[in-house]
Design an enzyme around this catalytic site. Structure first.
Site, PDB file in Angstrom:
ATOM      1  N   THR A   1      49.527  -2.557  44.878  1.00  0.00           N
ATOM      2  CA  THR A   1      50.562  -1.650  44.398  1.00  0.00           C
ATOM      3  C   THR A   1      50.329  -1.370  42.914  1.00  0.00           C
ATOM      4  O   THR A   1      49.655  -2.141  42.212  1.00  0.00           O
ATOM      5  CB  THR A   1      51.963  -2.260  44.629  1.00  0.00           C
ATOM      6  OG1 THR A   1      52.962  -1.267  44.377  1.00  0.00           O
ATOM      7  CG2 THR A   1      52.202  -3.457  43.728  1.00  0.00           C
ATOM      8  N   GLU A   2      50.862  -0.269  42.436  1.00  0.00           N
ATOM      9  CA  GLU A   2      50.745   0.120  41.027  1.00  0.00           C
ATOM     10  C   GLU A   2      49.291   0.285  40.563  1.00  0.00           C
ATOM     11  O   GLU A   2      48.924  -0.135  39.465  1.00  0.00           O
ATOM     12  CB  GLU A   2      51.463  -0.897  40.122  1.00  0.00           C
ATOM     13  CG  GLU A   2      52.949  -1.057  40.424  1.00  0.00           C
ATOM     14  CD  GLU A   2      53.735   0.249  40.236  1.00  0.00           C
ATOM     15  OE1 GLU A   2      53.378   1.045  39.353  1.00  0.00           O
ATOM     16  OE2 GLU A   2      54.699   0.462  41.003  1.00  0.00           O
TER      17      GLU A   2
ATOM     18  N   LYS B   1      47.987   5.302  43.099  1.00  0.00           N
ATOM     19  CA  LYS B   1      47.727   6.093  44.318  1.00  0.00           C
ATOM     20  C   LYS B   1      48.282   7.509  44.204  1.00  0.00           C
ATOM     21  O   LYS B   1      47.605   8.476  44.553  1.00  0.00           O
ATOM     22  CB  LYS B   1      48.333   5.397  45.539  1.00  0.00           C
ATOM     23  CG  LYS B   1      47.635   4.115  45.964  1.00  0.00           C
ATOM     24  CD  LYS B   1      48.164   3.599  47.285  1.00  0.00           C
ATOM     25  CE  LYS B   1      49.646   3.275  47.254  1.00  0.00           C
ATOM     26  NZ  LYS B   1      49.997   2.203  46.303  1.00  0.00           N
ATOM     27  N   THR B   2      49.523   7.635  43.736  1.00  0.00           N
ATOM     28  CA  THR B   2      50.119   8.977  43.611  1.00  0.00           C
ATOM     29  C   THR B   2      49.401   9.790  42.549  1.00  0.00           C
ATOM     30  O   THR B   2      49.145  10.989  42.722  1.00  0.00           O
ATOM     31  CB  THR B   2      51.612   8.865  43.263  1.00  0.00           C
ATOM     32  OG1 THR B   2      52.262   8.075  44.260  1.00  0.00           O
ATOM     33  CG2 THR B   2      52.269  10.235  43.200  1.00  0.00           C
TER      34      THR B   2
ATOM     35  N   GLU C   1      49.587   9.618  51.680  1.00  0.00           N
ATOM     36  CA  GLU C   1      49.527   8.486  50.748  1.00  0.00           C
ATOM     37  C   GLU C   1      50.271   7.275  51.310  1.00  0.00           C
ATOM     38  O   GLU C   1      51.410   7.376  51.769  1.00  0.00           O
ATOM     39  CB  GLU C   1      50.143   8.869  49.395  1.00  0.00           C
ATOM     40  CG  GLU C   1      50.051   7.738  48.376  1.00  0.00           C
ATOM     41  CD  GLU C   1      50.954   7.974  47.173  1.00  0.00           C
ATOM     42  OE1 GLU C   1      51.443   6.977  46.611  1.00  0.00           O
ATOM     43  OE2 GLU C   1      51.184   9.146  46.823  1.00  0.00           O
TER      44      GLU C   1
ATOM     45  N   SER D   1      59.954   3.427  49.532  1.00  0.00           N
ATOM     46  CA  SER D   1      61.162   2.728  49.097  1.00  0.00           C
ATOM     47  C   SER D   1      61.359   3.029  47.615  1.00  0.00           C
ATOM     48  O   SER D   1      60.510   3.653  46.974  1.00  0.00           O
ATOM     49  CB  SER D   1      61.047   1.227  49.352  1.00  0.00           C
ATOM     50  OG  SER D   1      59.879   0.701  48.766  1.00  0.00           O
TER      51      SER D   1
ATOM     52  N   LYS E   1      53.910  11.459  52.480  1.00  0.00           N
ATOM     53  CA  LYS E   1      54.247  10.078  52.121  1.00  0.00           C
ATOM     54  C   LYS E   1      55.080   9.522  53.275  1.00  0.00           C
ATOM     55  O   LYS E   1      56.311   9.639  53.285  1.00  0.00           O
ATOM     56  CB  LYS E   1      55.043  10.070  50.814  1.00  0.00           C
ATOM     57  CG  LYS E   1      55.416   8.673  50.302  1.00  0.00           C
ATOM     58  CD  LYS E   1      54.283   8.012  49.580  1.00  0.00           C
ATOM     59  CE  LYS E   1      54.738   6.702  48.925  1.00  0.00           C
ATOM     60  NZ  LYS E   1      53.641   6.008  48.242  1.00  0.00           N
TER      61      LYS E   1
ATOM     62  N   ASP F   1      57.469   9.625  44.040  1.00  0.00           N
ATOM     63  CA  ASP F   1      56.075   9.872  44.425  1.00  0.00           C
ATOM     64  C   ASP F   1      55.992  10.986  45.461  1.00  0.00           C
ATOM     65  O   ASP F   1      55.132  11.871  45.374  1.00  0.00           O
ATOM     66  CB  ASP F   1      55.451   8.594  44.996  1.00  0.00           C
ATOM     67  CG  ASP F   1      55.274   7.506  43.949  1.00  0.00           C
ATOM     68  OD1 ASP F   1      55.342   7.824  42.745  1.00  0.00           O
ATOM     69  OD2 ASP F   1      55.064   6.347  44.334  1.00  0.00           O
TER      70      ASP F   1
END
Length: 226
Positions: A12-13, A16-17, A117, A42, A38, A55
């Protein structure tokens, strides 16, 4: 029918977006009609009576066609926690079939390419028995891996690639995204990744503290045309 790519990350982080938006913009600038998808998100906020994810909104804004928000993001949960936990708390089980139906609707549009994504990393749980990667496998989607350049990225990248290929899927390419501008020995790590990853490098993004608008210039999507 639109060709679909699934964008996942080493963790994560990792951007990706940021990278998905860059891929979409590069494709648009080359004349492709693109859509962003997407499936699960969450950390959403209530906007005009509807839960929306930042996102997913970014991908929608970068899309060539104007579609209702829910077509880009069928599962939106308010808490910024793991989606399978958020789904359980909301009493809204995540269905692989529904995610697939959402993609099928997007494929019926005039889009040439769809960029779907993921959330988190490759093995994102949807419930106690299913992962989002199960849906990617079911759809036989080519995968684009975003490697967040920071300490530990080589191990994370190689393990993720191993898992994707173990699932019988094609790695269409990968993007190296410099998420930590202070990373020690960045160039050495980048060269190691390039030597060890047997998939096309679609771009090496430097530290860009903006919304990704300029990142498209670092993307080479030519391998995706093959």
């Amino acid at each position: 029918m639109a060709k679909t790519f699934f964008v996942t990350g080493t963790d994560t982080e990792v951007g990706k977006t940021f990278v998905t938006r860059a891929l979409m913009r590069a494709a648009r600038e080359a004349g492709k009609k693109v859509l962003g998808y997407k499936p699960v998100a969450s950390g959403c906020e209530l906007v005009e009576g509807e839960l929306k994810n930042s996102d997913a909104l970014t991908l929608r804004a970068e899309s060539s066609l104007l579609l209702p928000y829910a077509m880009h993001n069928p599962y939106a949960f308010a808490p910024a926690i793991a989606p399978h936990i958020a789904a359980r708390e909301a009493n809204e089980p995540i269905s692989i079939a529904r995610i697939g139906e959402g993609l099928a609707r997007l494929k019926e549009t005039a889009a040439d390419w769809i960029f779907a994504e993921g959330a988190g990393g490759w093995r994102l749980p949807l419930d106690e028995r299913h992962f989002l990667s199960d849906w990617v496998k079911k759809e036989h989607l080519p995968v684009i891996l975003v490697v967040g350049a920071r300490l530990g990225c080589i191990n994370h990248a190689l393990l993720t690639l191993e898992a994707i290929r173990h699932d019988g899927l094609v790695v269409a390419g990968w993007v190296l995204n410099r998420v930590d501008p202070q990373m020690s020995h960045y160039k050495d790590n980048a060269e190691t990744l390039k030597a060890m990853i047997s998939a096309p490098l679609l771009g090496e993004l430097p530290w860009l503290p903006d919304d990704g608008g300029t990142a498209a210039g670092f993307i080479d999507f030519a391998p995706l045309l093959k």
